[in-house]
Design a protein around this motif. Sequence first.
Motif, PDB file in Angstrom:
ATOM      1  N   HIS A 180     -11.315   4.647   8.364  1.00 41.77           N
ATOM      2  CA  HIS A 180     -10.109   4.215   9.078  1.00 41.77           C
ATOM      3  C   HIS A 180     -10.556   3.290  10.213  1.00 41.77           C
ATOM      4  N   PRO A 181     -10.019   2.068  10.290  1.00 41.03           N
ATOM      5  CA  PRO A 181     -10.504   1.091  11.269  1.00 41.03           C
ATOM      6  C   PRO A 181     -10.248   1.466  12.734  1.00 41.03           C
ATOM      7  N   GLU A 182      -9.253   2.277  13.011  1.00 41.99           N
ATOM      8  CA  GLU A 182      -8.948   2.633  14.403  1.00 41.99           C
ATOM      9  C   GLU A 182      -9.646   3.915  14.844  1.00 41.99           C
ATOM     10  N   THR A 183      -9.683   4.926  13.956  1.00 40.46           N
ATOM     11  CA  THR A 183     -10.246   6.221  14.340  1.00 40.46           C
ATOM     12  C   THR A 183     -11.697   6.380  13.900  1.00 40.46           C
ATOM     13  N   LEU A 184     -12.151   5.509  12.988  1.00 42.15           N
ATOM     14  CA  LEU A 184     -13.477   5.574  12.387  1.00 42.15           C
ATOM     15  C   LEU A 184     -13.690   6.850  11.568  1.00 42.15           C
ATOM     16  N   GLU A 185     -12.596   7.557  11.259  1.00 40.41           N
ATOM     17  CA  GLU A 185     -12.687   8.732  10.387  1.00 40.41           C
ATOM     18  C   GLU A 185     -13.115   8.272   8.993  1.00 40.41           C
ATOM     19  N   HIS A 227      -3.893  13.559   7.608  1.00 41.39           N
ATOM     20  CA  HIS A 227      -3.859  12.783   8.856  1.00 41.39           C
ATOM     21  C   HIS A 227      -4.710  11.519   8.786  1.00 41.39           C
ATOM     22  N   PHE A 228      -5.404  11.281   7.672  1.00 39.72           N
ATOM     23  CA  PHE A 228      -6.315  10.144   7.582  1.00 39.72           C
ATOM     24  C   PHE A 228      -5.613   8.815   7.834  1.00 39.72           C
ATOM     25  N   TRP A 229      -4.443   8.609   7.259  1.00 38.56           N
ATOM     26  CA  TRP A 229      -3.754   7.324   7.342  1.00 38.56           C
ATOM     27  C   TRP A 229      -3.060   7.112   8.684  1.00 38.56           C
ATOM     28  N   GLY A 230      -3.030   8.123   9.555  1.00 36.73           N
ATOM     29  CA  GLY A 230      -2.368   7.979  10.848  1.00 36.73           C
ATOM     30  C   GLY A 230      -0.862   8.114  10.753  1.00 36.73           C
ATOM     31  N   LEU A 231      -0.382   8.716   9.659  1.00 31.91           N
ATOM     32  CA  LEU A 231       1.045   8.928   9.441  1.00 31.91           C
ATOM     33  C   LEU A 231       1.317  10.417   9.355  1.00 31.91           C
ATOM     34  N   ASP A 232       2.557  10.813   9.575  1.00 28.15           N
ATOM     35  CA  ASP A 232       2.921  12.219   9.444  1.00 28.15           C
ATOM     36  C   ASP A 232       3.184  12.522   7.980  1.00 28.15           C
ATOM     37  N   MET A 249       0.854  -1.161   0.000  1.00 31.56           N
ATOM     38  CA  MET A 249       0.000   0.000   0.000  1.00 31.56           C
ATOM     39  C   MET A 249       0.904   1.229   0.000  1.00 31.56           C
ATOM     40  N   VAL A 250       0.565   2.185  -0.835  1.00 32.67           N
ATOM     41  CA  VAL A 250       1.269   3.465  -0.889  1.00 32.67           C
ATOM     42  C   VAL A 250       0.224   4.542  -0.642  1.00 32.67           C
ATOM     43  N   VAL A 251       0.494   5.434   0.318  1.00 29.36           N
ATOM     44  CA  VAL A 251      -0.498   6.443   0.679  1.00 29.36           C
ATOM     45  C   VAL A 251       0.130   7.824   0.725  1.00 29.36           C
ATOM     46  N   ASN A 252      -0.712   8.842   0.539  1.00 27.96           N
ATOM     47  CA  ASN A 252      -0.293  10.225   0.734  1.00 27.96           C
ATOM     48  C   ASN A 252      -1.498  11.044   1.146  1.00 27.96           C
ATOM     49  N   ALA A 253      -1.335  12.342   1.282  1.00 31.54           N
ATOM     50  CA  ALA A 253      -2.410  13.213   1.754  1.00 31.54           C
ATOM     51  C   ALA A 253      -3.564  13.313   0.769  1.00 31.54           C
ATOM     52  N   HIS A 254      -3.343  12.881  -0.460  1.00 28.33           N
ATOM     53  CA  HIS A 254      -4.364  13.008  -1.501  1.00 28.33           C
ATOM     54  C   HIS A 254      -5.042  11.693  -1.851  1.00 28.33           C
ATOM     55  N   GLY A 255      -4.605  10.591  -1.237  1.00 27.53           N
ATOM     56  CA  GLY A 255      -5.218   9.295  -1.516  1.00 27.53           C
ATOM     57  C   GLY A 255      -4.224   8.171  -1.333  1.00 27.53           C
ATOM     58  N   GLY A 256      -4.293   7.178  -2.237  1.00 28.09           N
ATOM     59  CA  GLY A 256      -3.375   6.067  -2.107  1.00 28.09           C
ATOM     60  C   GLY A 256      -3.598   4.995  -3.155  1.00 28.09           C
TER      61      GLY A 256
END
Length: 82
Positions: A26-31, A60-65, A1-8
């Motif tokens: 998001h399974p942890e935050t339910l966002e 911040h959706f993916w939980g990464l900086d 999986m490759v992700v960024n602020a605009h999608g993935g």
Amino acid sequence: MVVNAHGGLLLLKQEVKDGEMLVLIHPETLEEQECRIVYLGEPGDKGQRVGVEFLTPAPHFWGLDLGESPLSGTEESSSSVH
């Protein structure tokens, strides 16, 4: 999986169509984040690579900086999750 602020780029087992709208949760935050399918890879045994684009940037959706780099002042391009 490759992700960024605009999608993935995700690996999905569900069949989707190019241009289809989805809501990722998001399974942890339910966002919830609305997105559009922008790329369909070839189907394989483990699923199909699917490119999604968020309707609005969500660093911040993916939980990464994925914010701005302190050195360049520009957004980081992407992060890989294994």
